[in-house]
Motif scaffolding. Sequence first.
Motif, mmCIF file in Angstrom:
data_model
loop_
_atom_site.group_PDB
_atom_site.id
_atom_site.type_symbol
_atom_site.label_atom_id
_atom_site.label_comp_id
_atom_site.label_asym_id
_atom_site.label_seq_id
_atom_site.Cartn_x
_atom_site.Cartn_y
_atom_site.Cartn_z
ATOM 1 N N ASP A 30 28.776 51.788 47.295
ATOM 2 C CA ASP A 30 30.095 51.637 46.671
ATOM 3 C C ASP A 30 30.919 52.901 46.917
ATOM 4 O O ASP A 30 30.423 54.021 46.794
ATOM 5 C CB ASP A 30 29.938 51.384 45.164
ATOM 6 N N VAL A 31 32.181 52.720 47.257
ATOM 7 C CA VAL A 31 33.063 53.842 47.584
ATOM 8 C C VAL A 31 33.413 54.652 46.332
ATOM 9 O O VAL A 31 33.801 55.813 46.430
ATOM 10 C CB VAL A 31 34.336 53.319 48.300
ATOM 11 N N ASN A 87 30.185 40.941 38.352
ATOM 12 C CA ASN A 87 31.416 40.703 37.609
ATOM 13 C C ASN A 87 32.089 39.452 38.167
ATOM 14 O O ASN A 87 32.137 39.251 39.380
ATOM 15 C CB ASN A 87 32.355 41.906 37.755
ATOM 16 N N GLY A 93 35.917 41.652 34.945
ATOM 17 C CA GLY A 93 36.098 42.938 35.617
ATOM 18 C C GLY A 93 35.986 42.872 37.124
ATOM 19 O O GLY A 93 35.846 43.900 37.783
ATOM 20 N N THR A 95 37.191 42.919 40.745
ATOM 21 C CA THR A 95 38.394 43.396 41.444
ATOM 22 C C THR A 95 38.419 43.004 42.915
ATOM 23 O O THR A 95 39.483 43.016 43.532
ATOM 24 C CB THR A 95 38.511 44.927 41.339
ATOM 25 N N VAL A 96 37.256 42.716 43.479
ATOM 26 C CA VAL A 96 37.205 42.302 44.889
ATOM 27 C C VAL A 96 36.723 40.844 44.936
ATOM 28 O O VAL A 96 35.586 40.541 44.525
ATOM 29 C CB VAL A 96 36.262 43.200 45.713
ATOM 30 N N HIS A 100 29.692 39.717 44.997
ATOM 31 C CA HIS A 100 28.886 40.924 45.226
ATOM 32 C C HIS A 100 28.072 41.249 43.996
ATOM 33 O O HIS A 100 28.495 41.003 42.870
ATOM 34 C CB HIS A 100 29.762 42.114 45.621
ATOM 35 N N HIS A 102 26.237 44.392 42.066
ATOM 36 C CA HIS A 102 26.134 45.844 41.957
ATOM 37 C C HIS A 102 24.688 46.213 41.622
ATOM 38 O O HIS A 102 24.103 45.655 40.677
ATOM 39 C CB HIS A 102 27.004 46.370 40.811
HETATM 40 P P1 AMP Z 1 34.130 44.539 41.135
HETATM 41 O O1 AMP Z 1 35.051 45.305 40.223
HETATM 42 O O2 AMP Z 1 32.913 44.007 40.433
HETATM 43 O O3 AMP Z 1 34.882 43.478 41.909
HETATM 44 O O4 AMP Z 1 33.566 45.588 42.165
HETATM 45 C C1 AMP Z 1 34.217 45.912 43.353
HETATM 46 C C2 AMP Z 1 33.602 47.182 43.813
HETATM 47 O O5 AMP Z 1 33.940 47.376 45.170
HETATM 48 C C3 AMP Z 1 34.067 48.430 43.042
HETATM 49 O O6 AMP Z 1 32.951 49.078 42.455
HETATM 50 C C4 AMP Z 1 34.731 49.272 44.122
HETATM 51 O O7 AMP Z 1 34.514 50.650 43.953
HETATM 52 C C5 AMP Z 1 34.075 48.744 45.382
HETATM 53 N N1 AMP Z 1 34.850 48.919 46.592
HETATM 54 C C6 AMP Z 1 36.156 48.609 46.797
HETATM 55 N N2 AMP Z 1 36.526 48.888 48.051
HETATM 56 C C7 AMP Z 1 35.409 49.374 48.671
HETATM 57 C C8 AMP Z 1 35.134 49.850 49.998
HETATM 58 N N3 AMP Z 1 36.089 49.879 50.937
HETATM 59 N N4 AMP Z 1 33.880 50.277 50.276
HETATM 60 C C9 AMP Z 1 32.911 50.250 49.325
HETATM 61 N N5 AMP Z 1 33.116 49.810 48.062
HETATM 62 C C10 AMP Z 1 34.338 49.380 47.739
#
Ligand code: AMP
Length: 114
Positions: A30-31, A87, A93, A95-96, A100, A102
């Motif tokens: 994770d970034v 999430n 929560g 965001t992407v 995925h 975690h």
């Molecule tokens: P979520 O909030 O559960 O959707 O998690 C999305 C995760 O993706 C967050 O923890 C972000 O830090 C991670 N994330 C977003 N962009 C990137 C990226 N380019 N490379 C790695 N992790 C990312």
Amino acid sequence: MDDCIFCKILNGEIPAKFIHSDGDTAAFYDVNPQAPTHILIIPKEHIASSAEVDSQNSDVWNKILGRAVQIAHELNLDKDGYRMVINTGEQGGQTVPHLHLHLLAGRNLGWPPG
Ligand code: AMP
């Protein structure tokens, strides 16, 4: 999916630090890590969230969960423990919008989550 960050990571348009890749799944760091170890395990197939898993694609659970447990084992996280989180949707929560899991480890993780 053209505008999906994780699909762009999979096709090399956006860099990431991969720890695993096979035909069905990939895992990368994770970034914005929330623990000393914070890895994301994703299906290569674009599935927007757990809400989009149905009888046609439910094998995705075995794939990402099994892969996460295997990675945890390989990184010797079993002894001290770890947490796996998915999430889903706005209040969950997420965001992407690419499914995925975690994998978090390396510190005491509070409960309940925020
Ligand atoms: P979520 O909030 O559960 O959707 O998690 C999305 C995760 O993706 C967050 O923890 C972000 O830090 C991670 N994330 C977003 N962009 C990137 C990226 N380019 N490379 C790695 N992790 C990312």
